[in-house]
Every structure is written in structure tokens, then in C-alpha cells.
Design an enzyme around this catalytic site. Structure first.
Site, mmCIF file in Angstrom:
data_model
loop_
_atom_site.group_PDB
_atom_site.id
_atom_site.type_symbol
_atom_site.label_atom_id
_atom_site.label_comp_id
_atom_site.label_asym_id
_atom_site.label_seq_id
_atom_site.Cartn_x
_atom_site.Cartn_y
_atom_site.Cartn_z
ATOM 1 N N ASN A 124 0.869 -1.182 0.000
ATOM 2 C CA ASN A 124 0.000 0.000 0.000
ATOM 3 C C ASN A 124 0.908 1.234 0.000
ATOM 4 O O ASN A 124 2.102 1.116 0.315
ATOM 5 C CB ASN A 124 -0.983 -0.029 1.183
ATOM 6 C CG ASN A 124 -0.283 0.164 2.523
ATOM 7 O OD1 ASN A 124 0.508 1.088 2.716
ATOM 8 N ND2 ASN A 124 -0.575 -0.728 3.457
ATOM 9 N N HIS A 150 -8.378 0.251 2.400
ATOM 10 C CA HIS A 150 -9.335 -0.549 3.165
ATOM 11 C C HIS A 150 -10.442 0.386 3.645
ATOM 12 O O HIS A 150 -10.162 1.527 4.008
ATOM 13 C CB HIS A 150 -8.680 -1.146 4.419
ATOM 14 C CG HIS A 150 -7.950 -2.434 4.201
ATOM 15 N ND1 HIS A 150 -6.788 -2.747 4.873
ATOM 16 C CD2 HIS A 150 -8.221 -3.502 3.411
ATOM 17 C CE1 HIS A 150 -6.371 -3.951 4.510
ATOM 18 N NE2 HIS A 150 -7.228 -4.434 3.618
ATOM 19 N N ALA A 206 3.018 1.209 8.008
ATOM 20 C CA ALA A 206 2.557 0.032 7.255
ATOM 21 C C ALA A 206 1.149 0.254 6.736
ATOM 22 O O ALA A 206 0.547 -0.641 6.153
ATOM 23 C CB ALA A 206 2.598 -1.203 8.137
ATOM 24 N N CYS A 232 -7.196 -0.990 12.710
ATOM 25 C CA CYS A 232 -6.559 -2.115 12.009
ATOM 26 C C CYS A 232 -5.935 -3.118 12.978
ATOM 27 O O CYS A 232 -5.799 -4.290 12.665
ATOM 28 C CB CYS A 232 -5.424 -1.625 11.111
ATOM 29 S SG CYS A 232 -5.901 -0.462 9.866
ATOM 30 N N ASP A 265 -23.262 39.230 -38.418
ATOM 31 C CA ASP A 265 -23.643 40.542 -38.943
ATOM 32 C C ASP A 265 -24.671 40.310 -40.029
ATOM 33 O O ASP A 265 -24.642 39.308 -40.735
ATOM 34 C CB ASP A 265 -22.423 41.243 -39.563
ATOM 35 C CG ASP A 265 -21.467 41.728 -38.489
ATOM 36 O OD1 ASP A 265 -21.940 42.094 -37.402
ATOM 37 O OD2 ASP A 265 -20.245 41.721 -38.746
ATOM 38 N N VAL A 304 -6.188 25.150 -44.322
ATOM 39 C CA VAL A 304 -7.254 24.630 -45.171
ATOM 40 C C VAL A 304 -7.114 25.094 -46.620
ATOM 41 O O VAL A 304 -7.434 24.361 -47.559
ATOM 42 C CB VAL A 304 -8.638 24.968 -44.569
ATOM 43 C CG1 VAL A 304 -8.939 26.442 -44.647
ATOM 44 C CG2 VAL A 304 -9.741 24.157 -45.230
HETATM 45 N N1 ARG Z 1 0.230 -3.411 5.753
HETATM 46 C C1 ARG Z 1 -1.101 -3.875 5.919
HETATM 47 C C2 ARG Z 1 -1.731 -4.104 4.549
HETATM 48 O O1 ARG Z 1 -1.447 -3.347 3.663
HETATM 49 C C3 ARG Z 1 -1.899 -2.906 6.708
HETATM 50 C C4 ARG Z 1 -3.278 -3.373 7.011
HETATM 51 C C5 ARG Z 1 -4.088 -2.391 7.720
HETATM 52 N N2 ARG Z 1 -5.295 -2.970 8.132
HETATM 53 C C6 ARG Z 1 -6.503 -2.425 8.016
HETATM 54 N N3 ARG Z 1 -7.524 -3.003 8.508
HETATM 55 N N4 ARG Z 1 -6.678 -1.305 7.325
HETATM 56 O O2 ARG Z 1 -2.486 -5.017 4.358
#
Ligand code: ARG
Length: 703
Positions: free
Chosen positions: A22, A168, A258, A264, A603, A680
Site C-alpha cells: 500500500n 481498506h 505500514a 486495524c 452581422d 485549409v
Molecule cells: N500493511 C497492511 C496491509 O497493507 C496494513 C493493514 C491495515 N489494516 C486495516 N484493517 N486497514 O495489508
């Protein structure tokens, strides 16, 4: 802690950023500190443990993202839908989570291995348990929503994620107690926003801005009136406090690296059970087939792109690749959409690309009766330039008067289906709504031509046309003109005043005189400047021989207009010897019909100019009927107007010094058009020379 609420977490013993799946992970590989992560995780754990029960699943070496327990699966009551990770980097977590769920006595549902679904990361229960919000677009496949709905017996509302950073659903969307919703609207497409607005009343929607969104404010854990998150702006804290929530911030920056934060890192094990079964999810699927030179023309990839962009998803069921250069391919594509409206939009575009419903799924068109003259129902089907067939009473009928931006009217008797303009609709007309029972017929005969067309456009897109290129097109056009004249075909010329300014008037006059042109379409200006030149030798006051302005020349065009007005019409001016040469003169002399459409800047106008634009459009339509070739010479307005009313299959050649005009016409979907970016006047002079050459050759071969 007395709560019956339970969460699952996974300690970050093996946590690190080890790969990129991601945008948050980019540039962060091995950049997180395990020590800081442990400390931050502990902080979150403590806050939750003070308010609920926390279960732990054993972390596994080699699966660093396992800390993000939200992605284990989706729990409802005693049932769990186990995640199917999209990326192989996380697929190894699946058996460990499965084992934990089974050990807890849950009934575990597993999706087919090729149907990604990332658990509670992409599926969030309304906190009252009324329905399930489910995301798709990045990690979770839309088709999984249908199975989840069925297995958990809950209504699923599908939301289309649009921003990669919010891959997500739980990164940009957080249902809160009391029916509140914390969310970042920009992460969703327009349709999903509408769906959200339909379900959550305005006073319950807490829309946040980007700065809070990128601090993962939506990635919150909600327990009763407490909202636990990485960080919130003062404004957001104030808003949440005002409606009775307590905001608890706890830094989770190591996990942001991450792409995750509070929510998460947790999976809610005890979700509110919905009071009554809510029925199943309304995901609709349709299967269409496409046939043609699918690869050469890029048709399939265009189709798949538009399905995704339109908020649907697809499965390619069959792809028969044509083996020989000339053989066509065919593809069977299953399209899924979260509901009827999205499906209709997608189908409309697929039909334009030539997609056809499977025979078993074909239906008759849906008709609605017009109740107000000139006004169609909102969901009317709007026509394209492509030959179209509609299914009425079980039979396919070809639509008559095909053109772009029309409405299709169906009658009891012949012709069964006709294109009409909105303004021409009469009370009682039966018009087609929706997209059932409609197919467009794309010619797949000539592969080389399909390829040539694409090439043409890339050349136009670049905006440069080499001289050789112009010559080649001139040769082709000359050949076509010659052939059509010999065969009694019809050619229309749509011309702007630039034709006269650039000295092309004489050449165009010659084409008319020699029988190459069967109709002339333009505005007031081309006729005015043509007649000014015929009478006074200037075009907009510029001497056409010297190329310099003539004293008092600015009045010339008005004098020309005045003279024609005195005669009553251009034809009279020709008969009375007032106009003795030029483009319009040749038209009158050789009975070539012309139509001049007026505009606000005219015109005069000349007596022939139609200032009633509806009448002018009708007149244009009459003149281009049955045309084989339309030459568009330096006039954006009239060229596009004509493009809209011309069905596909009519060849168009658009000449303009401005590449934008040429491309614009191509954008209108007039695929058979050829564009030439050039002067043209020069084009016409080359064309006349080329025709002369053909004639000489003709004479020689006859002798
Ligand atoms: N690095 C993980 C991924 O990309 C992060 C997940 C995060 N989880 C979430 N529920 N948004 O899958």
C-alpha cells in the site's frame, strides 16, 4: 472491566515493514522501530483492555502484518467469514487466524481462493447491527459481498473506494454508536457518497478533511461513547465531544508506516447481532459478449476499465482469441455491480462498445409513454452514432434515423424504432428507458481499417502532421471524391470562413462546379466573406491578391451583406448579376443546395441565413441524409454539429489548423473520421491538383 465486549489483537513481536502493498509502506521498508511499535501497541492495548476484554492470537514469524488483526476475517455472532488476502505477502496469515476462530468455536466460512476479501478491514457493521458496510476497489472483490451477505444473512451496502491511500474501508470510514458515522467522503466515488447520505442522516455524518484522514482518524476503535484513535485535530475533537463522544488519542505512528492504526490493530469479536434477518445483498450480475478485433482495437481493456471506473467489477469467463490476422476474437465478461443504477450506467457504455447480452439474458426494451411534449423520462436511453438494434416483442429491429444524443421511440407499426430529438417528442410517444434490449452493431469486417483508424488518432493526438502525411490524406480524399462522383455518391462540405481567408474559395468553387459536392453547409460568415470577395476582392477587408488591408475595408463585408439583402436572396443576387463568382455563386449555378445556420455573432445576416436554429438543424439534417463523405473545412461549431447528427458509417474528413478541433471531433466518437491538421487553403489547393492528376490519368488511359 465488566464489559461483554471482546476484541482480538496480535502483539507486534514480528512486526516490521518488509514489503510494499500500500502507498504508506513505500519508502518505509525496515524503517519502523520494533521497540517504539511495541510501546505504542501496548498503549493501545491498555486503553482497550480498560474498557473491554482483549483476546490475543499468537504472532507468527515471517508474517509481519499479522498485527493488523482487523484483517483476520469478519465476525458476526458465532459465524466468521475468513479473509482471503489479495497479496501473497499476507496470504500466509489465513491458516493461523482460521485456527484461532475454530478454537473459539466459530463456524468459519471460506471464500473461493480467487475471490479476495480482507475481513473487517473492508467490512464494518453499522453499530446498531442494521447492516454491513463493505468496501471494494482495492483489496476486496465486489463479488465477495454477495457471499458475505448470504452467509451472514445481513444486508450489505457496497462502497467503492477510489483513493489508493485509503485502500481498506476502515481507513476512511468508521460507524460509531448511536448511528453516527465518522468518514472521509473524498475516498469514495459519487455513487457511494450518495448511498452513505441515503442511510445516514446529515446530523449523524461527521465528514472529516484530508489532514485528519491522513492521520488515520477514521481508523478508530469505538467502544460505547469512547473513540480511540492515533490523532485528531482540535476541530474534530470538538465536534466529537459536542455529540457526546470521548476522544482518546494514542500515538500509533510506527503502524502508520505500514498503513494501519488503531482499528486495524483490532478485530471486534462481539459484534451486535442484527434484530431480524435482513435478506440478501442486491449485487447484480450480467454477462455480455464482445466480438471483433478485440486485441487490435483495445476494446476489451477499454471495457474492463470502464467497468471498474463505473463502480462495478468483472470476471472474464471466456476469451477466444482469433488465430489469424483477419479472424475476430470473442470474450464473455461477467459484470457485477452493487445495484441496478450502477449496472445501468456500466451497461450503457458497454453497449456503445458493442457488447451484447447473452441470448439467455436478452430482454425486450422497457418503454415509457411521454406525458409532456418535448420531455423524456429521466432514465431515457440516449442514442449514439452507431447502428443500433432494439428488441421489441421478441424481435430485433434496426433503429431508423440513427444519430447521436437522440431518444429512441418505439411504434406499433413500421418503422418500429426511430431516433427522435427531445424537442420532437410528442405526448403518447413510447420511448426506451434503461438499457435492456439494446445492442449496437459494430462492424468487425475490416481489420486493417480498424488499425488505420487508431493510428490516425494517435497521429492527431500528437498534433503534428508531416507534410507527407497531409499529401497521403489528400490523395485518399481525391480518390474518394472521384469515385463518389463517378458512382453518383453524395458528398457534403461543411465550411467555415477561414476557407475564404486562406484563399481556398476558388478551389472549393471548382469542386462544386465540377460536380464533386452535393451540399454545402456553413454559417453566415462563409457566405458573407465569399460574396465580399466576389464583389470587392477582399475577405474581411483584406485584399486577397496583395494580402494587405484595404482602406475602408472593414465596411466591405457589410456592403456585401447589404447588396444581397437588397436582392432578397443569394440566388437572386446571382441571377441579377450582383454576385458573379465564388463558392455560393457556384452553388446557385449548379443547383447544389446550401444551408447557412446563424449564430449570435452574425452581422446582417444574409437573407438566406437561418436564424431559427431548430429550423437550421433540421435543414442540415436533411442535407446530410444519405451522404457518403463529409468534408469539414475549418469550422469547429458546424463540424461538431454535423458530427452529432451523422450516423457512423459515413466517412468524415476534418481539416483544421487547430489540432484541438480535429481531436474534438474524434472525441465525439466519430470513429471513421480522419483528421488533418493543416492550413485549409493549402489543403484545398493540393486536393484540386490531385484531382487534376487523376483526371489526366483518366484521359490517358481512355485514349
Ligand atoms: N500493511 C497492511 C496491509 O497493507 C496494513 C493493514 C491495515 N489494516 C486495516 N484493517 N486497514 O495489508
Amino acid at each position: 472491566m465488566t464489559s461483554s465486549i471482546r476484541f482480538l489483537m496480535c502483539a507486534p513481536h514480528h512486526y516490521e515493514v518488509d514489503y510494499v502493498i500500500n502507498p504508506w509502506m513505500e519508502g518505509n521498508i525496515h524503517r519502523s522501530s520494533l521497540e517504539a511499535a511495541q510501546e505504542q501497541w501496548q498503549g493501545l492495548y491498555q486503553i482497550i483492555a480498560d474498557r473491554a476484554n482483549v483476546d490475543l492470537v499468537k504472532p507468527q514469524k515471517g508474517w509481519p502484518d499479522m498485527v493488523f488483526a482487523a484483517n483476520a476475517g469478519l465476525i458476526l455472532g458465532s459465524q466468521v467469514v475468513l479473509s482471503r488476502f489479495l497479496h501473497p505477502e499476507r496470504q500466509g496469515e489465513e491458516p493461523f487466524f482460521k485456527e484461532w476462530f475454530e478454537a473459539q468455536g466459530h463456524e468459519v466460512f471460506t471464500l473461493p481462493s480467487d475471490l479476495p476479501f480482507e475481513g473487517a478491514g473492508d467490512a464494518l457493521l453499522d453499530r446498531e447491527g442494521r447492516w454491513l458496510w463493505a468496501g471494494y476497489g482495492f483489496r476486496t472483490e465486489l463479488d465477495s459481498h454477495g457471499l458475505v451477505a448470504q452467509w451472514l444473512n445481513i444486508e450489505v451496502l457496497s462502497l467503492h473506494l477510489m483513493d489508493e491511500r485509503f485502500y481498506h474501508l476502515d481507513t476512511c470510514f468508521c460507524p460509531l454508536s448511536g448511528g453516527y458515522l465518522l468518514y472521509y467522503p473524498a475516498a469514495f466515488d459519487a455513487y457511494s457518497n450518495r448511498l452513505i447520505e441515503m442511510r445516514v442522516p446529515p446530523e449523524k455524518r461527521i465528514a472529516i478533511d484530508e489532514p485528519d484522514a491522513i492521520n488515520f482518524a477514521c481508523n478508530s476503535v469505538n467502544i460505547g461513547q469512547t473513540v480511540i484513535m492515533n490523532k485528531a485535530s482540535d476541530d474534530l475533537k470538538a465536534r466529537l465531544t459536542e455529540i457526546g463522544f470521548e476522544v482518546v488519542e494514542t500515538p500509533l505512528t510506527e503502524f502508520l508506516k505500514a498503513g494501519g492504526a488503531a482499528k486495524c490493530l483490532t478485530l471486534r469479536v462481539t459484534e451486535p447481532l442484527h434484530p431480524e434477518p435482513a435478506g440478501d445483498k442486491g449485487i447484480i450480475s450480467r454477462t455480455v459478449t464482445m466480438t471483433g478485433h478485440l486485441l487490435d482495437s483495445g476494446l476489451v481493456s477499454r471495457a474492463l476499465d470502464l467497468i471498474m471506473e463505473g463502480g462495478g467489477s468483472f470476471q472474464v469467463m471466456n476469451f477466444d482469441l482469433g488465430e489469424q490476422r483477419q479472424s475476430t476474437s470473442s470474450a464473455e465478461i461477467r459484470v457485477s455491480a452493487p445495484d441496478r443504477e450502477v449496472m445501468d450506467e456500466i451497461m450503457a457504455q458497454l453497449i456503445d462498445l458493442g457488447a451484447v447480452a447473452l441470448p439467455a439474458e436478452q430482454q425486450d426494451v422497457h418503454l415509457v409513454s411521454i406525458t409532456q411534449a418535448g420531455v423524456a423520462p429521466d432514465d431515457f436511453y440516449s442514442s449514439t452514432i452507431y447502428p443500433t438494434e432494439v428488441r421489441v416483442r421478441g424481435q430485433w429491429a434496426r433503429v431508423q434515423g440513427q444519430r447521436m444524443d437522440g431518444v429512441i421511440v418505439v411504434a406499433e407499426s413500421e418503422p418500429v424504432a426511430t431516433c427522435k430529438l427531445l424537442r420532437d417528442l410528442a405526448v403518447g410517444d413510447q420511448v426506451i428507458v434503461g438499457y435492456d434490449g439494446i445492442r449496437s452493431v459494430r462492424s468487425t469486417k475490416d481489420r486493417s481499417r480498424a488499425a488505420a483508424t487508431t493510428e490516425e488518432f494517435s497521429f492527431m493526438g500528437s498534433g503534428v502532421s508531416s507534410e507527407r502525411r497531409v499529401e497521403l490524406i489528400v490523395e485518399q480524399v481525391a480518390w474518394d471524391l472521384r469515385r463518389l462522383r463517378d458512382q453518383g455518391g453524395r458528398v457534403a462540405v461543411v465550411a467555415g470562413p477561414v476557407v475564404i481567408h486562406t484563399g481556398g474559395g476558388d478551389h472549393l468553387g471548382r469542386l462544386i462546379r465540377e460536380g464533386y459536392v452535393q451540399a454545402l453547409l456553413g454559417g453566415n460568415a462563409i457566405a458573407v466573406h465569399d460574396i465580399e470577395q466576389a464583389m470587392l476582392g477582399t475577405s474581411l477587408g483584406v485584399d486577397m491578391k496583395q494580402g494587405t488591408s484595404v482602406r475602408g475595408g472593414h465596411r466591405h463585408h457589410l456592403r456585401a451583406i447589404n447588396s444581397v439583402r437588397r436582392c432578397g436572396s443569394i440566388a437572386n443576387a446571382v441571377e441579377q448579376g450582383v454576385v458573379t463568382r465564388g463558392v455560393l455563386y457556384e452553388c446557385v449555378k449548379h443547383d447544389v443546395p446550401f444551408s447557412l445556420a446563424g449564430s449570435i455573432r452574425d452581422d446582417g445576416p444574409l437573407p438566406d441565413t437561418k436564424m431559427d436554429l431548430i429550423a437550421a438543424q433540421a435543414d442540415y439534417a436533411r442535407l446530410i441524409e444519405g451522404c457518403d463523405l463529409i468534408l469539414m473545412l475549418s469550422t469547429m461549431l458546424h463540424a461538431i454539429g454535423v458530427g452529432n447528427m451523422t450516423p457512423s458509417g459515413v466517412k468524415m474528413v476534418c481539416v483544421d489548423i487547430n489540432p484541438a478541433v480535429v481531436t474534438k471531433l474524434a472525441d465525439r466518437g466519430s470513429l471513421e473520421s480522419t483528421g488533418v491538421v493543416t492550413d485549409v487553403g493549402l489543403f484545398l489547393s493540393l486536393l484540386v491538383k490531385q484531382l487534376d492528376k487523376l483526371t489526366q490519368r483518366h484521359v490517358v488511359t481512355q485514349a
